[in-house]
Design an enzyme around this catalytic site. Structure first.
Site, PDB file in Angstrom:
ATOM      1  N   ASN A 152      -6.227  -0.560   7.257  1.00 10.33           N
ATOM      2  CA  ASN A 152      -5.803  -1.205   8.490  1.00 10.33           C
ATOM      3  C   ASN A 152      -4.297  -1.438   8.542  1.00 10.33           C
ATOM      4  O   ASN A 152      -3.806  -2.030   9.485  1.00 10.33           O
ATOM      5  CB  ASN A 152      -6.539  -2.548   8.636  1.00 10.33           C
ATOM      6  CG  ASN A 152      -6.017  -3.356   9.798  1.00 10.33           C
ATOM      7  OD1 ASN A 152      -6.136  -2.950  10.937  1.00 10.33           O
ATOM      8  ND2 ASN A 152      -5.392  -4.491   9.518  1.00 10.33           N
ATOM      9  N   TYR A 156       6.054   6.314  14.343  1.00 15.41           N
ATOM     10  CA  TYR A 156       4.741   5.671  14.365  1.00 15.41           C
ATOM     11  C   TYR A 156       3.716   6.589  15.028  1.00 15.41           C
ATOM     12  O   TYR A 156       2.607   6.786  14.505  1.00 15.41           O
ATOM     13  CB  TYR A 156       4.843   4.356  15.119  1.00 15.41           C
ATOM     14  CG  TYR A 156       3.532   3.606  15.267  1.00 15.41           C
ATOM     15  CD1 TYR A 156       3.017   2.856  14.220  1.00 15.41           C
ATOM     16  CD2 TYR A 156       2.838   3.609  16.480  1.00 15.41           C
ATOM     17  CE1 TYR A 156       1.826   2.146  14.354  1.00 15.41           C
ATOM     18  CE2 TYR A 156       1.656   2.903  16.626  1.00 15.41           C
ATOM     19  CZ  TYR A 156       1.146   2.173  15.568  1.00 15.41           C
ATOM     20  OH  TYR A 156      -0.023   1.482  15.703  1.00 15.41           O
ATOM     21  N   ALA A 157       4.072   7.153  16.173  1.00 19.05           N
ATOM     22  CA  ALA A 157       3.150   8.032  16.884  1.00 19.05           C
ATOM     23  C   ALA A 157       2.801   9.265  16.047  1.00 19.05           C
ATOM     24  O   ALA A 157       1.628   9.662  15.967  1.00 19.05           O
ATOM     25  CB  ALA A 157       3.765   8.461  18.225  1.00 19.05           C
ATOM     26  N   ALA A 158       3.799   9.853  15.422  1.00 19.75           N
ATOM     27  CA  ALA A 158       3.555  11.040  14.603  1.00 19.75           C
ATOM     28  C   ALA A 158       2.684  10.702  13.400  1.00 19.75           C
ATOM     29  O   ALA A 158       1.777  11.460  13.034  1.00 19.75           O
ATOM     30  CB  ALA A 158       4.888  11.636  14.140  1.00 19.75           C
ATOM     31  N   LYS A 187       0.493   8.201  13.108  1.00 16.51           N
ATOM     32  CA  LYS A 187      -0.868   7.873  13.521  1.00 16.51           C
ATOM     33  C   LYS A 187      -1.631   9.122  13.952  1.00 16.51           C
ATOM     34  O   LYS A 187      -2.855   9.211  13.738  1.00 16.51           O
ATOM     35  CB  LYS A 187      -0.846   6.833  14.643  1.00 16.51           C
ATOM     36  CG  LYS A 187      -0.435   5.439  14.167  1.00 16.51           C
ATOM     37  CD  LYS A 187      -1.374   4.883  13.103  1.00 16.51           C
ATOM     38  CE  LYS A 187      -1.103   3.420  12.800  1.00 16.51           C
ATOM     39  NZ  LYS A 187      -2.025   2.876  11.769  1.00 16.51           N
ATOM     40  N   SER A 198      -4.150   4.718  16.127  1.00 16.09           N
ATOM     41  CA  SER A 198      -3.608   4.124  17.345  1.00 16.09           C
ATOM     42  C   SER A 198      -3.623   5.160  18.455  1.00 16.09           C
ATOM     43  O   SER A 198      -3.486   6.366  18.203  1.00 16.09           O
ATOM     44  CB  SER A 198      -2.169   3.653  17.111  1.00 16.09           C
ATOM     45  OG  SER A 198      -1.521   3.353  18.343  1.00 16.09           O
ATOM     46  N   VAL A 221       0.805  -1.227   0.000  1.00 13.50           N
ATOM     47  CA  VAL A 221       0.000   0.000   0.000  1.00 13.50           C
ATOM     48  C   VAL A 221       0.833   1.269   0.000  1.00 13.50           C
ATOM     49  O   VAL A 221       0.272   2.371  -0.057  1.00 13.50           O
ATOM     50  CB  VAL A 221      -0.975   0.024   1.195  1.00 13.50           C
ATOM     51  CG1 VAL A 221      -2.061  -1.010   1.037  1.00 13.50           C
ATOM     52  CG2 VAL A 221      -0.223  -0.167   2.512  1.00 13.50           C
TER      53      VAL A 221
END
Length: 264
Positions: free
Chosen positions: A95, A161-163, A165, A147, A69
């Site tokens: 997802n 990952y946090a940024a 999401k 998340s 993707v």
């Protein structure tokens, strides 16, 4: 209630690690149980085929394909194949996600870029190729899986990952406003600490392989004292995909056992 009969759902990331129930597999199977025709993709074709086999064994209808993707041409090809097989796309579920450890100093730039691609750019690409068809028909629902890491620090150094999401949630809100008049609803499911087949991999990255200790720690972080699972994510996604949520757009359903609400 929550009947998807007559709808076509494109689920990106429909597989799971092994035979377990990840967010994507649970969502694809649940949507099929509620009557949807499901087209699923996964980076690993075998994982997608295992999900299709479950749906077929229950009398549902599904087709699957391999898809990276982060690559626009592959996304475009999967969208076109889904439409060729089922005629349209009524529901899009994004997802796909992957967490890599690191802060802004120690994380390699290439890791940062790859994290942005898989966790954020992927949703941009799928929406880019799916929304035109929804807009032409005057209806559609997009469910993006974010998340709680995008809402608060949850104990793991995963800055990219946090940024990403967090960005996914605002991408969804902004896009929801842009396309509200087109009859397209866009929302996020925001899972918390979930016990899915990915957990062993997370333990390897963040707990030196101590899976048992990692599970105990995560359970203790949650006010309800246990993690959720893929089905908790799937049921929230089902509500946002179904007509019962027809007046819900540009928002999030947090599925976390109270984690974000807690201060500790």
């Amino acid at each position: 209630m929550l009947n998807l009969k007559g709808k076509v759902a494109l689920v990106m990331g429909c597989g799971a690690v092994g035979e377990g129930w990840g967010n994507g597999r649970a969502t694809a199977v649940l949507f099929a149980r509620q009557g949807a025709q499901v087209y699923g993709t996964d980076l690993r074709l075998a994982a997608a085929q295992a999900t299709r086999a479950i749906i077929a064994s229950e009398g549902g209808e599904a087709e699957v394909a391999a898809c990276d993707v982060t690559q626009s041409d592959q996304v475009e090809r999967a969208v076109a194949d889904c439409i060729a097989r089922f005629g349209r796309i009524d529901v899009l579920v994004n997802n796909v996600g992957l967490s890599q450890p690191g802060g802004p100093v120690d994380m390699d730039e290439a890791v940062w870029d790859a994290q942005m691609d898989v966790n954020l750019k992927s949703a941009f690409l799928t929406c880019k190729h799916v929304i035109p068809g929804m807009r032409a028909r005057g209806s559609g629902a997009v469910v993006n899986v974010s998340s709680v890491a995008g809402l608060r620090y949850v104990g793991k150094p995963q800055v990219a990952y946090a940024a990403a999401k967090a960005g996914l949630m605002h991408f969804t809100r902004t896009s929801a406003v842009i396309h509200a008049a087109d009859g397209i609803r866009m929302n996020c499911v925001v899972p918390g600490l979930m016990h899915t087949p990915l957990l062993e991999g997370l333990a390897a990255k963040y707990a030196k392989g101590d899976t048992e200790g990692f599970i105990a720690h995560r359970n203790n972080q949650v006010p309800m004292r246990h993690m959720g699972d893929g089905w908790d994510t799937a049921h929230a996604a089902l509500f946002l995909a179904a007509d019962e949520s027809r007046y819900v757009t540009g928002t999030e359903i947090v599925v976390d056992g109270g984690l974000v609400a807690a201060t500790r």
